[in-house]
Design a protein around this motif. Structure first.
Motif, PDB file in Angstrom:
ATOM      1  N   ALA A  64       0.833  -1.210   0.000  1.00 60.02           N
ATOM      2  CA  ALA A  64       0.000   0.000   0.000  1.00 60.02           C
ATOM      3  C   ALA A  64       0.864   1.256   0.000  1.00 60.02           C
ATOM      4  N   GLN A  65       1.951   1.247   0.779  1.00 64.74           N
ATOM      5  CA  GLN A  65       2.849   2.406   0.817  1.00 64.74           C
ATOM      6  C   GLN A  65       3.554   2.609  -0.522  1.00 64.74           C
ATOM      7  N   ILE A  66       3.909   1.498  -1.171  1.00 66.27           N
ATOM      8  CA  ILE A  66       4.530   1.599  -2.503  1.00 66.27           C
ATOM      9  C   ILE A  66       3.527   2.166  -3.503  1.00 66.27           C
ATOM     10  N   ASP A  67       2.274   1.683  -3.436  1.00 68.40           N
ATOM     11  CA  ASP A  67       1.221   2.223  -4.308  1.00 68.40           C
ATOM     12  C   ASP A  67       1.050   3.725  -4.077  1.00 68.40           C
ATOM     13  N   GLU A  68       1.164   4.147  -2.829  1.00 66.00           N
ATOM     14  CA  GLU A  68       1.036   5.568  -2.503  1.00 66.00           C
ATOM     15  C   GLU A  68       2.133   6.377  -3.183  1.00 66.00           C
ATOM     16  N   LYS A  69       3.348   5.870  -3.140  1.00 59.42           N
ATOM     17  CA  LYS A  69       4.463   6.581  -3.771  1.00 59.42           C
ATOM     18  C   LYS A  69       4.308   6.619  -5.288  1.00 59.42           C
ATOM     19  N   ASN A  70       3.681   5.579  -5.850  1.00 58.38           N
ATOM     20  CA  ASN A  70       3.462   5.531  -7.306  1.00 58.38           C
ATOM     21  C   ASN A  70       2.144   6.184  -7.719  1.00 58.38           C
ATOM     22  N   GLN A  71       1.434   6.761  -6.728  1.00 54.52           N
ATOM     23  CA  GLN A  71       0.137   7.400  -6.963  1.00 54.52           C
ATOM     24  C   GLN A  71      -0.877   6.441  -7.581  1.00 54.52           C
ATOM     25  N   ASN A  72      -0.749   5.185  -7.204  1.00 51.82           N
ATOM     26  CA  ASN A  72      -1.721   4.170  -7.619  1.00 51.82           C
ATOM     27  C   ASN A  72      -2.777   4.071  -6.514  1.00 51.82           C
ATOM     28  N   TRP A  73      -3.712   5.021  -6.525  1.00 46.66           N
ATOM     29  CA  TRP A  73      -4.652   5.157  -5.400  1.00 46.66           C
ATOM     30  C   TRP A  73      -5.580   3.960  -5.284  1.00 46.66           C
ATOM     31  N   GLN A  74      -5.972   3.406  -6.410  1.00 44.97           N
ATOM     32  CA  GLN A  74      -6.865   2.252  -6.371  1.00 44.97           C
ATOM     33  C   GLN A  74      -6.167   1.058  -5.722  1.00 44.97           C
ATOM     34  N   GLY A  75      -4.905   0.827  -6.109  1.00 44.54           N
ATOM     35  CA  GLY A  75      -4.135  -0.266  -5.506  1.00 44.54           C
ATOM     36  C   GLY A  75      -3.875  -0.013  -4.028  1.00 44.54           C
ATOM     37  N   MET A  76      -3.566   1.232  -3.693  1.00 42.73           N
ATOM     38  CA  MET A  76      -3.322   1.593  -2.292  1.00 42.73           C
ATOM     39  C   MET A  76      -4.547   1.275  -1.441  1.00 42.73           C
ATOM     40  N   PHE A  77      -5.727   1.686  -1.935  1.00 41.33           N
ATOM     41  CA  PHE A  77      -6.970   1.436  -1.205  1.00 41.33           C
ATOM     42  C   PHE A  77      -7.174  -0.069  -0.964  1.00 41.33           C
ATOM     43  N   ALA A  78      -7.017  -0.864  -2.024  1.00 36.68           N
ATOM     44  CA  ALA A  78      -7.245  -2.311  -1.917  1.00 36.68           C
ATOM     45  C   ALA A  78      -6.299  -2.950  -0.910  1.00 36.68           C
ATOM     46  N   ASN A  79      -5.022  -2.534  -0.917  1.00 41.39           N
ATOM     47  CA  ASN A  79      -4.042  -3.148  -0.012  1.00 41.39           C
ATOM     48  C   ASN A  79      -4.203  -2.677   1.427  1.00 41.39           C
TER      49      ASN A  79
END
Length: 797
Positions: A64-79
């Motif tokens: 989720a933190q990696i998704d946050e850095k990549n601005q992948n908000w949908q992935g961040m939310f799911a994780n």
């Protein structure tokens, strides 16, 4: 049996122990990579851990933190949800989830997550700060400050709490207290870069430029090896128009760190943008001490391309290719070199270079994009579409790829798919003008002016000076007869480089639209003084003077313009057109015939000359003019089409068919030629084979919004015996364009074939009535006969 069961249990226990060790190994490796900033590899390690144990809370949270850095908000939310589901007391995950909800403006859900934390851990400082941040976003400043103070009471050196408190002070217009709050924490955390960034932002918001400069200078003195502060100060100077000071600071950074390439790159990048005359010399000097630095060669190549020094650009790129093996830099250099070769029209060499890149890295984005472009150039539309669909799948946020895919669908004559991808590109990037302008064009065709204006407005917020968007906006407002709005756009354009001419042209259009022809003519003339190349402005002068019935003044103005600009062939054509309207045939022919000798490569001149002969009803000379034009321009599709049309007008149907057939064979997407060719096959050369051929060609018009093309498709359906389908099409055609005689005639024929005599008679009567008014109904005699037969049958019954 007992022994076997025990053995199985033992094996399972041993596997379990090994699995736990493997999971921990992946987690430890992922954490180390995450800390080092290698997020892509870290994510792979955490996913490996989840493959062994899909209940690893740590793995979900780190991904989720990696998704946050990549601005992948949908992935961040799911994780984050995955981590919370496994561990409802994972407070860090809940706080991050609250921030994510706040980011999208869902305040209730943001409160819900942070309150769950505070109920169970009321002392959690991060949760206190997050709740205060939500309250700040809602404008509840007192409550927000209370939470900031509570957090700082628990942890006086909490950076986010300090940021929150400063933000509340700024909202209350108390910038001094905001600075004091930051300075207080800086005493205990003197090396915290984020606090200095906050302090700079406060000064910027208050336009305290001297304090911004002073703070940067102090930071550079305190942290002499941190190039970000030097770059920040240079940007500050640039913003305020002091490029020389910026260059001095960047040179000082180079002197402080002679072995560091970063300040050198910052300096040459600044020179490249602001002082290109100093760039080349400085870049070459740096190459003496950094001879293997490919980034400098790239900058030189870009500079040479911009300056059209192509051979030198190739030398710089070839140095990278020769010295960097199969590295990313070498592959990128090959793509840039291939792009140059495309512009040089050396398609085989460009293709070879791109293939070399893709052989090493089949997912190289720029390489795939250029390969798709090359396929489009070569007419391999299916291959381009396949390649681009792969790119869009692998790079779903690439609006550039979606625009190119839309263009590929346009080439393939799939307008719906093209529009869909243009729209998707706009959703990703409202400022992508390569998508904006085609979308707006489609909206204009559908008369959706308000939506088109809205799309342009969003785009212009990204780039207020984009010339194409401003011109499109002016066109829309002119169509809406929004004269004040049109003038506002004209005023904006007048402030742009070389914008005065087009601005005056727009003012002319505004005056003309209001019927103020004298004022319009004056504006158009002023536009031509600034920009003599504006053909439409010259046309505007002629139209305005004709509206004022000042024909002699029209000729005087055109003669003076032609004398002042003898190279402007379009002025000669316009003069010829004016003479044609006045039926001064001999003068028009003499003028335009001389023009074909002077500008033999301009198809419009031949077309204008042919129109003179058409006006005289001299079809033989019309055809000979087009033949002459083709001798000078053997591949010009426009002249080929006009020649075929002239043969058709002269009822030389065999010659017309031959010309259309050759034209369509080479240009299958030239819809007007396809339409006329199909019509000839169906109406003049009817046979089972020709009907089948015509139907296959006309199928592309099935969903066309152009009524003539749709009517042709319906006629092809009728000829193949699909009468009910044809009837449906003809009804749609008449709804689209109710004032065309032949459309009602075709509808009548279909009704008649289906034994609906009453409807057929009404259709024929309508067709005949429209034909008498318009004078354009070749099938009138047939319609009269069919109507008479229907009436006779009715009388007989």
């Amino acid at each position: 049996m007992y022994f076997i069961r025990c053995l199985i249990v033992l094996v399972m226990l041993l596997q379990g122990c090994g699995s736990e060790e493997h999971i921990q190994k992946y987690l430890d490796s992922g954490k180390a990579l995450f800390k080092a900033g290698d997020y892509a590899k870290a994510k792979v390690e955490f996913k490996n851990a989840l493959q062994i144990d899909n209940k690893s809370v740590e793995a979900y949270y780190y991904i989720a933190q990696i998704d946050e850095k990549n601005q992948n908000w949908q992935g961040m939310f799911a994780n984050l949800m995955g981590a919370i589901k496994l561990d409802p007391k994972h407070f860090d995950a809940r706080i991050k989830l609250s921030r994510l909800y706040l980011f999208v403006g869902e305040y209730d859900k943001a409160f819900e997550q942070v309150d769950i934390v505070l109920v169970q851990a009321p002392e959690n400082v991060d949760a206190l700060v997050q709740k205060g941040t939500i309250l700040l976003r809602q404008g509840k400043l007192k409550e927000s400050m209370d939470f900031a103070d509570k957090a700082l009471a628990k942890q006086a050196d909490h950076v986010d709490a300090t940021v929150l408190k400063s933000a509340v002070y700024m909202k209350n217009k108390d910038s001094q207290m905001a600075i004091n709050t930051v300075d207080k924490l800086l005493k205990t955390r003197p090396d915290d870069m984020s606090l200095y960034s906050l302090k700079l932002e406060i000064y910027r918001q208050n336009d305290e430029t001297a304090k911004v400069e002073q703070t940067f200078l102090e930071l550079i003195k305190r942290f002499p090896q941190n190039n970000e502060f030097v770059i920040g100060l240079a940007s500050h100077y640039e913003k305020h128009g002091d490029d020389d000071k910026a260059i001095i600071e960047l040179r000082n950074a180079v002197e402080r760190q002679p072995a560091n390439i970063k300040p050198k790159m910052a300096l040459i990048d600044f020179l490249l943008e602001k002082k290109p005359d100093l760039f080349e010399k400085q870049a070459k000097e740096f190459l003496l001490t950094n001879p293997d630095e490919s980034d400098i060669y790239f900058r030189l190549a870009n500079y040479y391309i911009k300056e059209k020094r192509i051979d030198e650009a190739k030398q710089a790129l070839n140095w990278i290719i020769d010295h960097k093996g199969d590295s990313k830099q070498a592959l990128t250099a090959k793509v840039v070199l291939a792009t140059i070769e495309v512009q040089n029209n050396d398609i085989p060499l460009a293709t070879s270079l791109v293939n070399e890149v893709l052989a090493i890295d089949e997912r190289h984005f720029e390489g795939m994009m250029l390969k798709a472009n090359l396929d489009l150039i070569n007419g391999a539309f299916d291959e381009a579409i396949s390649q681009l669909r792969t790119i869009v799948r692998d790079y779903p946020k690439s609006d550039e790829a979606m625009v190119l895919l839309a263009r590929a669908y346009t080439s393939k004559n799939s307008p719906e798919l093209a529009s869909e991808n243009f729209r998707k590109a706009l959703e990703l990037n409202p400022g992508n003008f390569d998508a904006v302008l085609p979308v707006v064009s489609g909206m204009l065709k559908n008369q959706d002016l308000s939506r088109a204006e809205e799309v342009l407005q969003q785009a212009l917020e990204k780039d207020p000076g984009h010339p194409g968007a401003l011109q499109a906006m002016a066109q829309i407002r002119l169509l809406k007869k929004d004269w004040a709005g049109s003038q506002k756009v004209a005023d904006t354009i007048s402030t742009k480089p070389k914008g005065l001419g087009f601005s005056k042209y727009l003012s002319g259009k505004i005056s003309e639209g209001q019927g103020l022809y004298k004022e319009a003519a004056e504006n158009y003339m002023q536009a031509l003084e600034y920009s003599p190349e504006l053909e439409d402005a010259l046309t505007g002068v002629v139209k305005s003077l004709e509206a004022l019935k000042q024909n002699s003044k029209t000729h005087d103005y055109l003669d003076k313009y032609i004398a002042a600009h003898p190279e402007k062939w379009f002025a000669v054509v316009l003069k010829g057109q004016v003479l044609t309207v006045e039926q001064r045939w001999a003068e028009a022919i003499k003028l335009l015939d001389a023009a074909t000798a002077r500008w033999p490569k301009e198809p419009e001149i031949y077309e204008s000359l042919a129109n003179v002969y058409l006006g005289k009803n001299d079809l033989d000379s019309t055809i000979s003019t087009y033949v002459k034009g083709l001798q000078a321009n053997p591949e010009d599709t426009r002249i080929k089409f006009m020649l075929a049309s002239a043969y058709e007008q002269q009822k030389k149907y065999a010659q017309a068919l031959e010309k259309y057939e050759a034209l369509v064979a080479k240009n299958p997407n030239m819809d007007f030629a396809v339409n006329n060719y199909v019509s000839l096959l169906l109406d003049r050369f009817e046979s089972p084979e020709n009907i089948d051929k015509a139907f296959k060609l006309a199928a592309k018009f099935e969903k066309s919004g152009q009524p003539y093309f749709l009517d042709t498709y319906g006629w092809a359906l009728y000829k193949t015996g699909k009468i009910e389908d044809a009837l449906t099409v003809f009804k749609n055609v008449v709804a689209l364009s109710p004032d065309v005689a032949v459309f009602h005639y075709h509808l009548g024929v279909a009704h008649m074939k289906l034994n609906d005599s009453f409807a057929a008679a009404a259709d024929f009567e309508k067709a005949i009535a429209i034909g008498k008014t318009s004078g354009d109904f070749a099938e009138e005699d047939e319609a009269v006969k069919l109507l008479a037969s229907l009436k006779a049958d009715k009388k007989a019954k």
